[in-house]
Design an enzyme around this catalytic site. Structure first.
Site, short mmCIF file in Angstrom:
data_model
loop_
_atom_site.label_atom_id
_atom_site.label_comp_id
_atom_site.label_asym_id
_atom_site.label_seq_id
_atom_site.Cartn_x
_atom_site.Cartn_y
_atom_site.Cartn_z
N GLY A 121 62.62 42.60 50.09
CA GLY A 121 62.67 42.01 48.84
C GLY A 121 62.88 40.33 49.52
O GLY A 121 62.78 39.97 49.98
N SER A 122 63.35 39.69 48.43
CA SER A 122 63.46 38.72 48.56
C SER A 122 64.61 37.83 48.72
O SER A 122 64.95 36.38 49.13
CB SER A 122 63.50 37.09 46.73
N VAL A 123 65.85 38.59 49.51
CA VAL A 123 66.92 38.34 50.24
C VAL A 123 65.97 37.94 51.48
O VAL A 123 65.97 37.73 52.32
CB VAL A 123 67.68 39.22 49.93
N LYS B 269 63.82 36.18 51.70
CA LYS B 269 63.68 34.37 51.89
C LYS B 269 64.90 33.35 52.73
O LYS B 269 64.44 32.29 53.10
CB LYS B 269 63.48 34.30 50.56
#
Length: 715
Positions: free
Chosen positions: A322-324, A326
């Site tokens: 997921g967004s980690v 990024k």
């Protein structure tokens, strides 16, 4: 005229026939005897029968071999505190056959069942009535055992029961592994168990398996010549081969931090019931793992919970981060010179390759600069950043950060992960952590490049190993690449500050007063077995990665929680209840493990294996409150562990070698109760928050398998 045949016509030469038969019998006999002679001659000359050497067999018949069991080596924390060590456990049994006598011809059966039951109830987690029922079976039995409460007894308990001199009470010894901390990085440390009929222990998971050859040692033997009755022959030499004990494995774990992390994780597990959780605290400058755990977990000392999860989720499970992810996308864009923070884009959704990528916020935030994509965790913004880099450059950085490759951490069963990168849509969604599968250690390794000035560190769980022959192998911090520069790392850290400090940042729940903190949150979708992704508010892997202090990183804390079944609060609040106290506890400790000076704190002394009265006096002199669990007179476990820094007046729990009894929990804080639950391994339903106001199991009651309820209320 009738003709009569003479009898001689049918047997005309009886003497000759007998002679022929006799000669034939003599020939056969001589042939058989010749065979025996040849066989005996061969045996006498060669000394073998059916490939068995007779001399060796004769020696075996008149020699006695005794195996000298090697001691399995210990697994220790970073300062030498025992995490796993060799031990023996005992199973108690009672002889009921009244014909049984001992060597002095005295009764060797249970003579007074009522008295025996009363005495044993002091030492076993079993009521007097249940013990008496075991001693009074409905049919004739030679001996009986006492189920689970009568197994895995310590040497101290055995000695105390032996001292009672109860006729008919005996013990069976079993080589065992002692895990004094119970639930304590259980999947990382692993288990060692006897396999089949072997009495030696073999590592079957975790570090016990990874370093089994080092830990196992080599058995020796004692060989003596004896007569047919087993007595040693006069002047016979005894051959002795000394057992070589196993080596020692020092981990990088900090016992104080590990125990605290276990307490926080248990609290969240009991309250929100996620299907899975992982948590790792890592040194930002060395890659050393200071604390690591997962849920479901198990108590290594009892095996309770092992059936719920055998895998080490930290290395054996793949998941979409997921967004980690990024963090890596932003770092790659900045380093490649393809990041244009002042360019504007339309947030909300973007169509790509026949699919649509949506932001987590329906409709997005309108037209915003790319500099806001990271703190707002905009998927569309990350796609724009990936497109600016181009798939080729982005894939190069995924390779530089070593995704799709094992980290090589010294734990068994590590997966390599997987990257889907065939279509433009696949390439784009990897920018926000979908279409890419990782394990926890891969993520920590990638984040270390940001926390360590661009130099990427291999996660490390072992600090040194001392082999059987005394040679020491030291595991030093290992730089496995430099995917980004120091300047790029600093820019990413600054962007992570905005996540927690901006009013519209996704990490405001993690803000800690007085702490320079940098974080990135994540919400990863979970693939459905039927295809696509699961739907529903809780069907995600929620995560957070934090670095502190952001100006000079010392610690990286990475948490992930999968599908909380009782999601009564936002995921960020749930994870923050672990993240903030854990990071604060770590920050109260310097990088070398020394606790910061504070006139209101003291170091908890080591009292494990001490007499109870001595332990109580030692703790009281150090200005700690003491709570005792059990009826024994010797401490077998303490929480918090020795060396931990704690406030004056805080409670230290001591587990003794006697039967476990319920203490009076009135007024205890929830953190203290969680220590009690961890220490005893018993199941309790915790209701409310604050301090204990009510307990369903009365103080002094023997703690059996029955679970209870403990209620809390804020004061």
């Amino acid at each position: 005229m009738k003709i009569f045949k003479s009898k001689r016509s049918t047997n005309a030469y009886p003497a000759r026939n007998r002679k022929i038969f006799g000669i034939w019998m003599i020939g056969v006999t001589l042939l058989i005897l010749g065979g025996f002679v040849l066989r005996f001659s061969f045996v006498a000359t060669v000394g073998e029968v059916d490939s068995n050497n007779l001399a060796k067999q004769r020696q075996k018949q008149y020699q006695t071999d005794t195996v000298l069991q090697a001691k399995r080596g210990a697994i220790l924390d970073k300062t030498g505190n025992v995490i796993a060590e060799d031990s023996n456990t005992y199973t108690i049994f009672a002889i009921l056959d009244k014909q049984s006598k001992d060597s002095n011809n005295k009764p060797d059966y249970v003579v007074d069942k009522a008295k025996t039951a009363k005495i044993l109830s002091r030492y076993l987690a079993m009521s007097e009535a249940k013990i008496l029922a075991r001693l009074t079976p409905g049919k004739n039995m030679y001996q009986v055992e006492f189920g689970t409460p009568g197994t895995k007894l310590s040497l101290a308990i055995k000695k105390q029961i032996d001292a009672e001199k109860l006729p008919g009470i005996h013990f069976r010894e079993t080589p065992s592994r002692l895990y004094p901390n119970g639930v304590f990085a259980s999947h990382v440390i692993g288990l060692a168990q006897a396999q089949g009929k072997s009495t030696s222990l073999t590592g079957v998971m975790g570090l016990e398996k990874q370093f089994n050859t080092v830990l196992a040692g080599t058995n020796g033997y004692r060989r003596s010549r004896t007569d047919a009755y087993g007595y040693k022959l006069p002047n016979a030499k005894t051959n002795l081969k000394t057992a070589v004990n196993g080596g020692t494995v020092y981990t990088t774990l900090d016992s104080g931090l590990q125990a605290y992390l276990e307490t926080l994780m248990t609290d969240v597990q009991n309250k929100y019931e996620p299907k899975g959780m992982t948590a790792v605290l890592m040194s930002a400058k060395t890659g050393q793992i200071l604390a690591a755990t997962q849920r479901p977990t198990f108590d290594a000392s009892t095996g309770e919970g092992l059936g719920d999860m055998w895998r080490d989720s930290l290395v054996e499970d793949n998941y979409e981060p997921g967004s980690v992810m990024k963090i890596v996308t932003l770092a790659a864009a900045i380093q490649s010179g393809k990041y244009h923070p002042n360019d504007y884009y339309q947030s909300g959704s973007i169509k790509l390759d026949g699919g649509t990528v949506n932001d987590w916020r329906t409709g997005g935030w309108g037209s915003i600069p790319l500099s806001k994509a990271f703190p707002l965790s905009s998927n569309v913004g990350m796609v724009k950043i990936e497109q600016a880099m181009g798939a080729g450059i982005w894939k190069q950085y995924l390779d530089k950060f070593r995704f799709g490759q094992k980290t090589g951490i010294t734990l068994p069963g590590e997966t390599s992960g997987h990257i889907s990168f065939e279509r433009p849509l696949d390439q784009a969604i990897t920018s926000f952590g979908q279409g890419i599968e990782v394990n926890v250690m891969q993520m920590l390794q990638a984040i270390s490049a940001v926390s360590n000035g661009g130099k990427m560190l291999k996660p490390q769980i072992v600090s040194k190993v001392i082999s059987q022959n005394g040679k020491t192998k030291v595991y030093k911090p290992e730089v496995v690449g430099q995917p980004i520069s120091k300047e790029t790392a600093a820019q990413v850290i600054d962007a992570m500050r905005h996540v927690v400090n901006d009013e519209d940042g996704t990490g405001v729940a993690y803000k800690m007063p007085g702490v320079d903190l940098a974080v990135k949150t994540g919400t990863g979708q979970i693939a459905s077995p039927q295809g696509g992704y699961l739907t529903g508010d809780s069907n995600y892997t929620f995560s957070v990665a934090g670095v502190a202090p952001a100006s000079d990183p010392q610690y990286v804390l990475y948490l992930a929680m999968k599908q909380p079944q009782k999601m009564t609060e936002p995921a960020e609040s749930i994870l923050a209840s672990i993240f903030k106290p854990m990071m604060q506890r770590a920050l109260d400790t310097t990088a070398n493990g020394a606790v910061t000076d504070d006139t209101n704190t003291a170091t908890i002394p080591a009292v494990t294996n001490a007499a109870l009265t001595t332990a109580q006096d030692s703790l009281k002199q150090a200005n700690f409150d003491v709570a005792t669990v059990g009826t024994g007179n010797k401490v077998v476990q303490q929480l918090p562990t020795s060396g931990t820094k704690a406030l004056h007046g805080s409670r230290v729990l001591l587990l003794t070698n006697g039967a476990m009894t319920m203490p009076d929990l009135t007024g205890w804080s929830k953190s203290d109760v969680l220590k009690f639950v961890q220490l005893t391994g018993k199941k309790f339903k915790l209701v409310g928050d604050g301090f204990v106001t009510q307990q369903s199991i009365a103080a002094g009651t023997l703690l059996g398998d029955t679970s209870g309820t403990i209620k809390f209320k804020q004061q």
